[in-house]
Design an enzyme around this catalytic site. Structure first.
Site, PDB file in Angstrom:
ATOM      1  N   GLU A 163       0.776  -1.240   0.000  1.00 16.75           N
ATOM      2  CA  GLU A 163       0.000   0.000   0.000  1.00 16.75           C
ATOM      3  C   GLU A 163       0.810   1.294   0.000  1.00 16.75           C
ATOM      4  O   GLU A 163       0.822   2.035   0.996  1.00 16.75           O
ATOM      5  CB  GLU A 163      -0.955   0.002   1.205  1.00 16.75           C
ATOM      6  CG  GLU A 163      -1.927  -1.146   1.176  1.00 16.75           C
ATOM      7  CD  GLU A 163      -3.037  -1.031   2.231  1.00 16.75           C
ATOM      8  OE1 GLU A 163      -2.887  -0.257   3.181  1.00 16.75           O
ATOM      9  OE2 GLU A 163      -4.065  -1.700   2.070  1.00 16.75           O
ATOM     10  N   GLU A 356      -5.276  -8.675   0.794  1.00 17.61           N
ATOM     11  CA  GLU A 356      -5.933  -8.355   2.073  1.00 17.61           C
ATOM     12  C   GLU A 356      -7.413  -8.126   1.832  1.00 17.61           C
ATOM     13  O   GLU A 356      -7.801  -7.507   0.835  1.00 17.61           O
ATOM     14  CB  GLU A 356      -5.386  -7.056   2.713  1.00 17.61           C
ATOM     15  CG  GLU A 356      -4.043  -7.179   3.357  1.00 17.61           C
ATOM     16  CD  GLU A 356      -3.542  -5.867   3.964  1.00 17.61           C
ATOM     17  OE1 GLU A 356      -4.377  -5.015   4.360  1.00 17.61           O
ATOM     18  OE2 GLU A 356      -2.316  -5.702   4.038  1.00 17.61           O
TER      19      GLU A 356
HETATM   20  C1  FCB Z   1      -4.430  -2.012   5.433  1.00 19.14           C
HETATM   21  C2  FCB Z   1      -3.031  -2.318   5.929  1.00 19.14           C
HETATM   22  C3  FCB Z   1      -2.966  -3.321   7.049  1.00 19.14           C
HETATM   23  C4  FCB Z   1      -4.118  -3.174   8.009  1.00 19.14           C
HETATM   24  C5  FCB Z   1      -5.432  -3.130   7.263  1.00 19.14           C
HETATM   25  C6  FCB Z   1      -6.630  -3.029   8.146  1.00 19.14           C
HETATM   26  O1  FCB Z   1      -4.471  -0.720   4.961  1.00 19.14           O
HETATM   27  O2  FCB Z   1      -2.241  -2.804   4.877  1.00 19.14           O
HETATM   28  O3  FCB Z   1      -1.717  -3.207   7.676  1.00 19.14           O
HETATM   29  O4  FCB Z   1      -3.919  -2.069   8.799  1.00 19.14           O
HETATM   30  O5  FCB Z   1      -5.446  -2.063   6.363  1.00 19.14           O
END
Ligand code: FCB
Length: 449
Positions: A163, A356
């Site tokens: 990110e 994620e």
């Molecule tokens: C993302 C991050 C991770 C975590 C999630 C909830 O932005 O990559 O580390 O904080 O959100």
């Protein structure tokens, strides 16, 4: 079945959010150590000093992953454990921790997915300008080489960055995350450009040092738009536009952070919107940034509905009053996991891994000794079903990582936001699988919803 037979069901976490042990085995200081200790930066002044104490409890944690049936686990390596001063001599004891973790995962039949940068830059490098420094791509390449030499006999899957929108934008423009800067947009984009070059140089270093053919990807934020009316082709086109568009002078878009990596160019609308703040870049830079990758990885939590407006131009549609949201106040939009992977696969033409996805919930221990999280089950059910539909419609989806295997340090939110499949009682470090853990176990067994 919609998902491939070899679909990878995973879960994810990151170094600073779970490891603790910040002073152990020669680890150096990271920007998150410094930032979180500053007054007023995090909820209740929380730091990752102890976090889930995963550094000492990784065997117990891997046992929980194994019992869950995980095929893959995405973790990150803390740069200051490997190079305590950011550059120079490699700290073997830091590398050894990840070596032990990888061995433990493989013994449990779990494929390691390693992220090289999940935001914990060595403070010593930040003191020299961090990502604003033109040498930062070379620092990152040297760090990558040290890690890859040690782990690549066993680790096949790699991601340089997690990110960039967050560590660049929230860290350098919003001061909401480490290193806590509020810079003019010109400097933010310069740091971003260096981070992208660092990504490319890291990919080169992985390929140069890997002891087996590496599978290299990426894990940017998926800023996703989905059509208000999926049956209306104009709304679909508007949503596709909205997914990639750079509309405002902020970091929240897909195009600026993805097009250079996968297409080798900054998008025209971004060049226009950022205007005079766009850093000077060369063809050689763009070639480095676009070092070919094997897969497209993306973190997707939410999306925005977009439709074609009365004037014939795309517009963001409002959420109806009372629309469901998580404790982070993020809207619950399962559609994002259909349209996001689909739009990304169409544009970048690579297999997709959702690196994620998950939600923060108000979880606590019930009188029966269990942790009931029906909202999370409902959330994951909707999102995974959407991904399953994407797969059924021909999107080449190869894996899915739930965030997170366990509750952890949610950055500026400290410990108040719980994202885990496993509940962590931070006072005792007791782990308690939540209802969603058992639900996900079943999803994995059935290879889908
Ligand atoms: C993302 C991050 C991770 C975590 C999630 C909830 O932005 O990559 O580390 O904080 O959100």
């Amino acid at each position: 079945m919609a998902f491939r037979k070899d679909f990878l069901w995973g879960a994810a976490a990151s170094s600073y959010q779970i490891e603790g042990a910040v002073n152990e085995d020669g680890r150096g200081v990271s920007v998150w150590d410094t930032f979180s200790k500053k007054k007023g930066t995090t909820y209740e002044g929380a730091t990752g000093e102890v976090a889930c104490d995963h550094y000492h409890r990784y065997q117990e944690d891997v046992a929980l992953m194994k019992a869950l049936g995980l095929h893959a686990y995405r973790f990150s390596i803390a740069w200051p454990r490997i190079l305590p001063d950011g550059a120079g001599a490699v700290n073997e004891r830091g590398l050894d921790f990840y070596s032990r973790l990888v061995d433990e995962l493989l013994a449990a039949g779990i494929q390691p997915f390693a992220t090289l940068f999940h935001w914990d830059m060595p403070q010593a490098l930040e003191d020299q300008g961090g990502w604003r420094h033109p040498e930062s791509p070379n620092w990152f390449a040297a760090y990558t080489a040290a890690v890859v030499k040690k782990l690549s006999d066993r680790v096949k899957f790699w991601m340089p960055h997690n990110e960039p929108q967050c560590f660049i934008g929230m860290g350098h423009a919003d001061a909401a995350h480490a290193p806590g800067l509020k810079l003019p947009w010109k400097d933010v984009l310069l740091a971003g450009h260096h981070a992208l070059i660092a990504h490319g140089k890291s990919v080169q270093a992985i390929r140069a040092h890997a002891k087996q053919p590496a599978q290299v990807g990426y894990a940017p934020v998926g800023v996703v738009a989905y059509p208000s009316d999926p049956k209306n082709p104009h709304d679909v086109a508007a949503a596709q536009w909205g997914t990639f568009a750079v509309r405002e002078k902020n970091q929240w878009n897909s195009g600026w952070w993805m097009d250079p990596v996968f297409l080798g160019t900054y998008p025209d609308d971004g060049l226009h919107v950022y205007g005079a703040d766009v850093p000077k870049f060369t063809d050689a830079d763009m070639k480095t940034i676009a070092e070919p990758l094997d897969w497209f990885g993306v973190n997707i939590y939410q999306g925005r509905p977009v439709r074609i407006g009365a004037a014939g131009t795309p517009e963001i549609a409002p959420f109806p009053p009372g629309y469901p949201h998580t404790t982070m106040r993020w809207p619950v939009t399962p559609e994002a996991l259909y349209w996001g992977p689909r739009f990304y696969a169409e544009r970048y033409k690579l297999p997709v891994y959702v690196t994620e996805n998950g939600m923060a919930n108000c979880d606590w221990l019930s009188a029966d000794g269990k942790v009931h999280d029906p909202q999370r089950i409902q959330f994951l059910n909707g999102y995974i079903a959407a991904l399953q539909r994407a797969a059924a419609d021909g999107v080449d989806v190869r894996g899915y990582f739930q965030w997170s295997i366990m509750d952890n340090y949610e950055w500026a939110e400290g410990y108040r936001e719980r994202f885990g499949l496993v509940f962590v009682d931070y006072e005792t470090q007791r782990r308690i699988p939540k209802d969603s853990y058992y639900w996900y176990q079943n999803v994995i067994k059935r290879n889908g919803i």
